[in-house]
Design an enzyme around this catalytic site. Structure first.
Site, PDB file in Angstrom:
ATOM      1  N   PHE A 160       7.947   1.405  -0.917  1.00 43.36           N
ATOM      2  CA  PHE A 160       9.028   1.714   0.245  1.00 43.36           C
ATOM      3  C   PHE A 160       9.709   3.080   0.028  1.00 43.36           C
ATOM      4  CE2 PHE A 160       8.787  -2.929   0.099  1.00 43.36           C
ATOM      5  CZ  PHE A 160       8.304  -3.100   1.626  1.00 43.36           C
ATOM      6  N   ASP A 192       0.935  -1.414  -0.054  1.00 42.64           N
ATOM      7  CA  ASP A 192       0.046  -0.038   0.005  1.00 42.64           C
ATOM      8  C   ASP A 192       0.836   1.100   0.032  1.00 42.64           C
ATOM      9  OD1 ASP A 192      -2.731   0.782   0.230  1.00 42.64           O
ATOM     10  OD2 ASP A 192      -2.441   1.355   2.396  1.00 42.64           O
ATOM     11  N   HIS A 207       8.780  -9.280   6.350  1.00 41.17           N
ATOM     12  CA  HIS A 207       8.637  -7.915   6.069  1.00 41.17           C
ATOM     13  C   HIS A 207       9.680  -6.896   6.955  1.00 41.17           C
ATOM     14  CE1 HIS A 207       6.705  -3.888   5.385  1.00 41.17           C
ATOM     15  NE2 HIS A 207       6.197  -4.477   4.040  1.00 41.17           N
TER      16      HIS A 207
END
Length: 221
Positions: A76, A63, A186
């Protein structure tokens, strides 16, 4: 096949009703004053900076950042002058471990990576200010599924850096016999200690690119 462009391969997808509905919905929301990120001209920056035939590495985000001034169409990444979000801080921390001479950059803008062939794709391309995952159900997932399918169908010797279960599910169908698939936790502070920090992905990606005769990525910004 390697000379195919995004314009050619995505033209049919962009003509489908669901895709037109996405853009129409976003325009309507903006028209009634909803703040949506990234800005309209930056939504497709990942495709603008990394042509299909130039892709060497695929990094999947979920997102866009949902605070003002952060999102600019590359997962990112943040524009020059932005404070590093926590996940990006951990990405740079990992790089500094893998490459002892790596200097933590003053900017979190990853455009330099994108222009070298690092495809920085968020699977949802827009978000409402302050509301994470707010556009996850408007159709972007169908579009980005097709994007990954196109990459897998047309390119080989690509490194997929899949961080977290979401990214792994998104790319579950990628042909591992023709590509290098690297998986880790992650980089979020909630999970980075479970395997992202120490994963070695950046060195491993370049080792693979070298092995298949492709120019490695200069990760230094």
């Amino acid at each position: 096949m390697a000379s195919l462009t995004w314009r050619e391969t995505l033209s049919a997808e962009k003509g489908k009703p669901y895709f037109k509905n996405i853009l129409s919905f976003i325009d309507q929301e903006r028209g009634r004053g909803v703040e949506i990120y990234p800005p309209k001209g930056q939504i497709f920056n990942a495709f603008r900076y990394t042509e299909l035939s130039d892709i060497k590495v695929v990094i999947i985000g979920q997102d866009p950042y949902h605070e003002p001034g952060q999102a600019h169409g590359l997962c990112f990444s943040v524009p020059d002058g932005c404070v590093f979000p926590p996940s990006l801080r951990n990405i740079f921390k990992e790089l500094s471990v893998e490459y002892p001479g790596y200097q933590i950059p003053t900017s979190g803008n990853l455009e330099k990576w994108a222009r070298q062939g690092v495809f920085l794709l968020n699977t949802t391309l827009t978000v409402v200010r302050g509301q994470a995952n707010s556009h996850q159900t408007i159709g972007w997932e169908m579009f980005t599924d097709e994007v990954i399918r196109i990459i897998n169908a047309n390119l080989s010797n690509v490194v997929y850096m899949l961080w977290g279960s979401y990214a792994r599910r998104k790319c579950a169908f990628v042909d591992r016999s023709r590509n290098e698939v690297l998986e880790a936790a992650h980089p979020s502070p909630l999970s980075a200690y479970r395997g992202f920090l120490g994963c070695g992905h950046f060195v491993r990606a370049n080792n693979y690119l070298n092995a298949v005769g492709r120019t490695p990525i200069d990760w230094q910004l």
